[in-house]
Design an enzyme around this catalytic site. Structure first.
Site, PDB file in Angstrom:
ATOM      1  CE  LYS A  73      -4.416   1.113   0.314  1.00 15.19           C
ATOM      2  NZ  LYS A  73      -5.525   0.406  -0.315  1.00 15.19           N
ATOM      3  N   GLY A 177     -19.997   7.397   2.871  1.00 12.23           N
ATOM      4  CA  GLY A 177     -19.077   7.718   1.773  1.00 12.23           C
ATOM      5  C   GLY A 177     -19.767   7.491   0.442  1.00 12.23           C
ATOM      6  N   GLY A 179     -18.245   7.864  -2.737  1.00 18.28           N
ATOM      7  CA  GLY A 179     -17.226   7.911  -3.781  1.00 18.28           C
ATOM      8  C   GLY A 179     -17.353   6.659  -4.633  1.00 18.28           C
ATOM      9  CG  ASN A 180     -14.694   3.461  -7.292  1.00 15.32           C
ATOM     10  OD1 ASN A 180     -15.097   2.344  -6.966  1.00 15.32           O
ATOM     11  ND2 ASN A 180     -14.200   3.700  -8.483  1.00 15.32           N
ATOM     12  CB  VAL A 181     -16.322   1.789  -2.280  1.00 10.65           C
ATOM     13  CG1 VAL A 181     -16.941   0.575  -1.607  1.00 10.65           C
ATOM     14  CG2 VAL A 181     -14.879   1.499  -2.673  1.00 10.65           C
ATOM     15  N   GLY A 182     -18.858   3.577  -2.499  1.00 11.07           N
ATOM     16  CA  GLY A 182     -20.213   3.877  -2.024  1.00 11.07           C
ATOM     17  C   GLY A 182     -21.228   4.002  -3.149  1.00 11.07           C
TER      18      GLY A 182
HETATM   19  P1  NAD Z   1     -13.238   7.854  -3.115  1.00  7.46           P
HETATM   20  O1  NAD Z   1     -12.172   8.872  -3.020  1.00  7.46           O
HETATM   21  O2  NAD Z   1     -13.815   7.545  -4.447  1.00  7.46           O
HETATM   22  O3  NAD Z   1     -14.463   8.325  -2.192  1.00  7.46           O
HETATM   23  C1  NAD Z   1     -14.294   8.652  -0.871  1.00  7.46           C
HETATM   24  C2  NAD Z   1     -15.642   9.166  -0.370  1.00  7.46           C
HETATM   25  O4  NAD Z   1     -15.533   9.306   1.029  1.00  7.46           O
HETATM   26  C3  NAD Z   1     -16.049  10.521  -0.917  1.00  7.46           C
HETATM   27  O5  NAD Z   1     -17.428  10.519  -1.240  1.00  7.46           O
HETATM   28  C4  NAD Z   1     -15.851  11.470   0.272  1.00  7.46           C
HETATM   29  O6  NAD Z   1     -16.745  12.557   0.262  1.00  7.46           O
HETATM   30  C5  NAD Z   1     -16.156  10.517   1.402  1.00  7.46           C
HETATM   31  N1  NAD Z   1     -15.647  10.951   2.689  1.00  7.46           N
HETATM   32  C6  NAD Z   1     -14.454  11.505   2.993  1.00  7.46           C
HETATM   33  N2  NAD Z   1     -14.422  11.791   4.311  1.00  7.46           N
HETATM   34  C7  NAD Z   1     -15.615  11.376   4.824  1.00  7.46           C
HETATM   35  C8  NAD Z   1     -16.189  11.405   6.109  1.00  7.46           C
HETATM   36  N3  NAD Z   1     -15.515  11.902   7.137  1.00  7.46           N
HETATM   37  N4  NAD Z   1     -17.434  10.890   6.270  1.00  7.46           N
HETATM   38  C9  NAD Z   1     -18.131  10.385   5.236  1.00  7.46           C
HETATM   39  N5  NAD Z   1     -17.640  10.343   3.992  1.00  7.46           N
HETATM   40  C10 NAD Z   1     -16.398  10.850   3.802  1.00  7.46           C
HETATM   41  O7  NAD Z   1     -12.708   6.554  -2.359  1.00  7.46           O
HETATM   42  P2  NAD Z   1     -13.104   5.040  -2.628  1.00  7.46           P
HETATM   43  O8  NAD Z   1     -12.259   4.524  -3.706  1.00  7.46           O
HETATM   44  O9  NAD Z   1     -14.573   4.949  -2.710  1.00  7.46           O
HETATM   45  O10 NAD Z   1     -12.577   4.356  -1.285  1.00  7.46           O
HETATM   46  C11 NAD Z   1     -13.352   4.378  -0.084  1.00  7.46           C
HETATM   47  C12 NAD Z   1     -12.814   3.329   0.858  1.00  7.46           C
HETATM   48  O11 NAD Z   1     -12.899   2.051   0.244  1.00  7.46           O
HETATM   49  C13 NAD Z   1     -11.345   3.484   1.275  1.00  7.46           C
HETATM   50  O12 NAD Z   1     -11.209   2.987   2.586  1.00  7.46           O
HETATM   51  C14 NAD Z   1     -10.620   2.546   0.333  1.00  7.46           C
HETATM   52  O13 NAD Z   1      -9.405   2.092   0.875  1.00  7.46           O
HETATM   53  C15 NAD Z   1     -11.624   1.423   0.243  1.00  7.46           C
HETATM   54  N6  NAD Z   1     -11.484   0.583  -0.945  1.00  7.46           N
HETATM   55  C16 NAD Z   1     -11.585   1.113  -2.190  1.00  7.46           C
HETATM   56  C17 NAD Z   1     -11.482   0.274  -3.299  1.00  7.46           C
HETATM   57  C18 NAD Z   1     -11.671   0.803  -4.692  1.00  7.46           C
HETATM   58  O14 NAD Z   1     -11.697  -0.015  -5.623  1.00  7.46           O
HETATM   59  N7  NAD Z   1     -11.854   2.091  -4.908  1.00  7.46           N
HETATM   60  C19 NAD Z   1     -11.214  -1.088  -3.118  1.00  7.46           C
HETATM   61  C20 NAD Z   1     -11.117  -1.598  -1.823  1.00  7.46           C
HETATM   62  C21 NAD Z   1     -11.250  -0.741  -0.745  1.00  7.46           C
END
Ligand code: NAD
Length: 370
Positions: A73, A177, A179-182
């Site tokens: 990481k 959240g 973002g991508n995952v949510g």
């Molecule tokens: P992202 O940057 O696309 O989205 C992050 C989201 O989190 C945004 O909507 C942001 O507004 C929100 N956020 C930030 N601070 C916040 C808070 N205090 N309260 C609520 N929401 C908040 O990130 P992502 O890629 O969706 O990743 C999110 C999580 O999932 C991370 O922990 C990441 O390690 C994990 N993850 C991501 C992937 C992937 O494929 N993208 C895979 C495995 C795990």
């Protein structure tokens, strides 16, 4: 100082760029099963300790998903919201240059918080296409913007729900959240009849007992930058989402979202960990004692790294979705069944399986371990 054990970390690299005044870290935890695989996170608060824990989680995640990768990481300490896009690009380029000789030989990067397809394109320009996954399609990539992780979260939630006799069709959901995952978890869950009651982002939490419309959430987030501008619903501090009166809670943003003192007030019956390390192990144990089922991060959110593997192998989008579905379903079932058999938490059960796989294939660690 990192904590070393029989698994790793094998390599910890500090990167500092004086001109850009930015620093970061790469932790390669274990390469027993292949080059260390793990995303790059850009947040103002990321620490070496956080990156070490995430790298270890990747070791378990790739092992459990039976991929030929180890765990790693990276973190870049920077607030992407306070800099210009050109500055962000320059930082990513500098970070990539510092990885020469490490990636792709020992480390294969990928997207994580605030690092996506565009940034992976920059890394591939500097280090070559094998140095990262989640690249733009025109560079031979399968971008995480296809929604592989959210798709896997949906399947983990469906299997988790089945284990407690809950139907995903009609189940109520809260997602921390957007973002991508949510967003993709929300998309696939609503397509299968689940009802989103609460969603949060960094500005706060929007909630309505009658449900929030997925398309409208996407539109509002795109237009205004926050789900809190949804209108006609309650707006609360972001943290409150964990107390929402729902069947399933999906953390999908920050680490350590849930702490021990929150446990009594959590109403969800099932928590599917979309984000990495949304709570410490002792908090999961407290939830388990309370009867809340938790599908651990490295089981539920492996969709992204499975997609990375399909990209690495030159596979198609269709192959990716099939492999994500099959692997997440199989592993969630296997871990929940094993947890019941050994009467331990799902994380303990998953760790037991993953650790056995790493030790079987990693000769060096096995020698230390024996
Ligand atoms: P992202 O940057 O696309 O989205 C992050 C989201 O989190 C945004 O909507 C942001 O507004 C929100 N956020 C930030 N601070 C916040 C808070 N205090 N309260 C609520 N929401 C908040 O990130 P992502 O890629 O969706 O990743 C999110 C999580 O999932 C991370 O922990 C990441 O390690 C994990 N993850 C991501 C992937 C992937 O494929 N993208 C895979 C495995 C795990």
């Amino acid at each position: 100082m990192p904590e070393y054990d029989e698994i790793g970390p094998e390599m910890v690299v500090n990167i500092y760029h004086p001109d850009l005044n930015v620093h970061g870290f790469v932790v390669i935890d274990n390469t027993g099963l292949g080059p260390g695989k793990g995303g790059i996170r850009m947040t103002p608060f990321v620490t070496l300790e956080e990156v070490e824990k995430l790298a270890r989680a990747m070791t378990w995640k790739t092992a459990l998903a039976e991929l030929p990768f180890g765990g790693a990481k990276s973190g870049i300490v920077c607030n992407p919201k306070t800099i210009e896009p050109e500055q962000k690009d320059a930082i990513v380029r500098a970070f990539a240059k510092a990885l020469k000789g490490i990636a792709p030989e020992k480390y294969i990067a990928g997207p994580d918080m605030y690092m996506a397809e565009h940034e992976m394109g920059i890394i591939a320009e500097v280090l070559g296409p094998e140095a990262c996954t989640g690249k733009p399609k025109k560079m031979g990539g399968l971008p995480h913007e296809l929604g592989s992780t959210g798709f896997g979260i949906f399947h983990a939630a469906k299997v988790g729900a089945e284990h407690i006799d809950m139907d995903i069709n009609g189940a109520t959901i809260a997602i921390e959240g957007f973002g991508n995952v949510g967003t993709f978890a929300a998309k696939f869950l609503t397509e299968h009849g689940a009802k989103i009651i609460a969603v949060s982002d960094s500005k706060g939490c929007a909630s309505s007992p009658s449900g929030l419309d997925y398309e409208k959430l996407i539109e509002i987030k795109k237009k205004t930058g926050s789900v809190t501008n949804y209108g006609g619903c309650s707006v609360m501090p972001g943290k409150d989402i964990i107390f929402a009166d729902v069947d399933i809670l999906i953390p999908a943003a920050i680490p350590n979202l849930i702490v021990a003192s929150d446990v009594n007030n959590i109403k969800a019956k099932l928590i599917v960990e979309g984000s990495n390390i949304p709570m410490e192990l002792h908090v999961e144990r407290l939830l388990d004692k309370k009867g809340v089922h938790v599908v651990p991060d490295f089981v539920a959110n492996a969709g992204g790294v499975i997609s990375s593997y399909v990209e690495y192998r030159g596979g198609t989008e269709q192959e990716m979705f099939k492999l994500v579905e099959n692997t997440i379903k199989k592993n969630t079932n296997m871990v929940l069944d094993h947890a019941e058999d050994i009467r331990k938490t799902p994380r303990k059960a998953a760790l037991e399986i993953a650790k056995k796989r790493v030790l079987e294939k990693c000769e060096v660690c096995r020698k230390i371990y024996e």
